[in-house]
Scaffold this active site. Sequence first.
Site, PDB file in Angstrom:
ATOM      1  N   TYR A 187      65.466  14.182  17.659  1.00 30.06           N
ATOM      2  CA  TYR A 187      64.160  14.816  17.839  1.00 30.06           C
ATOM      3  C   TYR A 187      63.252  13.849  18.582  1.00 30.06           C
ATOM      4  O   TYR A 187      63.115  12.674  18.202  1.00 30.06           O
ATOM      5  CB  TYR A 187      63.549  15.182  16.484  1.00 30.06           C
ATOM      6  CG  TYR A 187      62.092  15.558  16.594  1.00 30.06           C
ATOM      7  CD1 TYR A 187      61.706  16.748  17.200  1.00 30.06           C
ATOM      8  CD2 TYR A 187      61.093  14.713  16.094  1.00 30.06           C
ATOM      9  CE1 TYR A 187      60.377  17.094  17.311  1.00 30.06           C
ATOM     10  CE2 TYR A 187      59.756  15.054  16.197  1.00 30.06           C
ATOM     11  CZ  TYR A 187      59.402  16.244  16.808  1.00 30.06           C
ATOM     12  OH  TYR A 187      58.076  16.579  16.919  1.00 30.06           O
ATOM     13  N   LEU A 188      62.617  14.336  19.640  1.00 33.41           N
ATOM     14  CA  LEU A 188      61.736  13.509  20.456  1.00 33.41           C
ATOM     15  C   LEU A 188      60.335  14.115  20.435  1.00 33.41           C
ATOM     16  O   LEU A 188      60.139  15.254  20.906  1.00 33.41           O
ATOM     17  CB  LEU A 188      62.250  13.429  21.894  1.00 33.41           C
ATOM     18  CG  LEU A 188      63.622  12.778  22.075  1.00 33.41           C
ATOM     19  CD1 LEU A 188      64.076  12.889  23.530  1.00 33.41           C
ATOM     20  CD2 LEU A 188      63.584  11.320  21.641  1.00 33.41           C
ATOM     21  N   ASP A 241      68.520  21.724  37.148  1.00 29.12           N
ATOM     22  CA  ASP A 241      67.583  22.773  36.705  1.00 29.12           C
ATOM     23  C   ASP A 241      66.225  22.121  36.442  1.00 29.12           C
ATOM     24  O   ASP A 241      65.640  22.267  35.379  1.00 29.12           O
ATOM     25  CB  ASP A 241      68.118  23.446  35.444  1.00 29.12           C
ATOM     26  CG  ASP A 241      67.416  24.765  35.140  1.00 29.12           C
ATOM     27  OD1 ASP A 241      66.596  25.223  35.973  1.00 29.12           O
ATOM     28  OD2 ASP A 241      67.668  25.345  34.068  1.00 29.12           O
TER      29      ASP A 241
END
Length: 291
Positions: free
Chosen positions: A93-94, A194
Site C-alpha cells: 500500500y502506497l 498505458d
Amino acid sequence: MWHSLQDEIGAFIGHPFHITERRLHQTGPRWQSYIIGDGQLRLYVKLSELTFAEQLHAEAFCLAELSRFGPLRTPEVVCGGATTGFAYLVMEYLPFSAPSRRGWQRLGEGLAALHQRQDQAMYGFDEDNFIGNTPQPNPWHKHWYRFFTEQRLAYQLSLLAEKGQGLDDSDHLLDCAVKLLKHHQPTPSLLHGDLWRGNVGFINDQPVIYDPGSYYGDREADIAMTELFGRFDPDFYAAYDDTLPLDESYESRRDLYNLYHLINHANLFGGTYLLEVKEAASQLLGRFGQR
C-alpha cells in the site's frame, strides 16, 4: 474469501497475517480494490472473478519487469493467484500525496532512464498482456512499423469491425501508418504502455507508476500518451527532454500512436470515443495519407 486470502498472504510473507482493517478503495467492472491491514502491515488488494485472473497476472508481470530496471518506483507485488472462486493481486500500500514540482521532474528523469534501458533488439514482449480490458498481443517483430501497424492498429481496428463499427478507411489508415513509420526504426525501449495521469502517483517527491501494459517499443509512444488525456506538468517534459531529447519529427507520429488508445477506448466504451476515432483518423489521412 477473506480467510482464504489472509492465509495466502501469510504463506507468501512467511508469518501469519490476520486482517483487522479492511476498506473498500475502488470498484469497477473488472475488479474491486481494498486496503487491508493487520495492525502492522497495510496492503493494497485487487479482487476479481476468475475470468480476469489472466489480467491480474499480466499486471504483476509488467510491474516486475519495470521494477527490475529500477529508475522509477512501482508498487511491490506481494503475491497473486486464484483461490475459492476469485483471483487476487496483493501489492504494497502506497499513500499518495499531491505532486510537487520536484516530483514531476523526477518522473521525467526516471522515465527517460527507463527508456534508455534498451537491451532488446526487437519489438514486443515475453508475454501478451492487456490495455485496459482489451488483450494486447506482443509477438516479437524486427521492424517497428510492422509491430505497430499489425499488433496495435490492425488488431484494434479488427475488434472495432467485429462490433459492427469498422472504419471505412481502415485500409487507408494502415497504409498511412506504414508510410509514417516505414523508415522510423527506433531502438526498442521498455515502455510503461498505458502512461496517463491516472496511472501515476506521488509520495512526496517520489513518483510511482502502476497499472502498466508494458512492451518494448518506440519510447515516443509513452510520451504521446501523456499528451492524450491532458498533458502532464511542464516540468515533466522539460526534465525528460534534458535527459533524453525527443526527435524533431516526434509530433508527426504522436497522433498516430494516440490513435491506438482512442480506438481501444472506442472498443471498450463506444459513444463519443468512436466519433473521436473517426475525426483523428480523418486528420491523419488528410495530413499523411493517400486517398
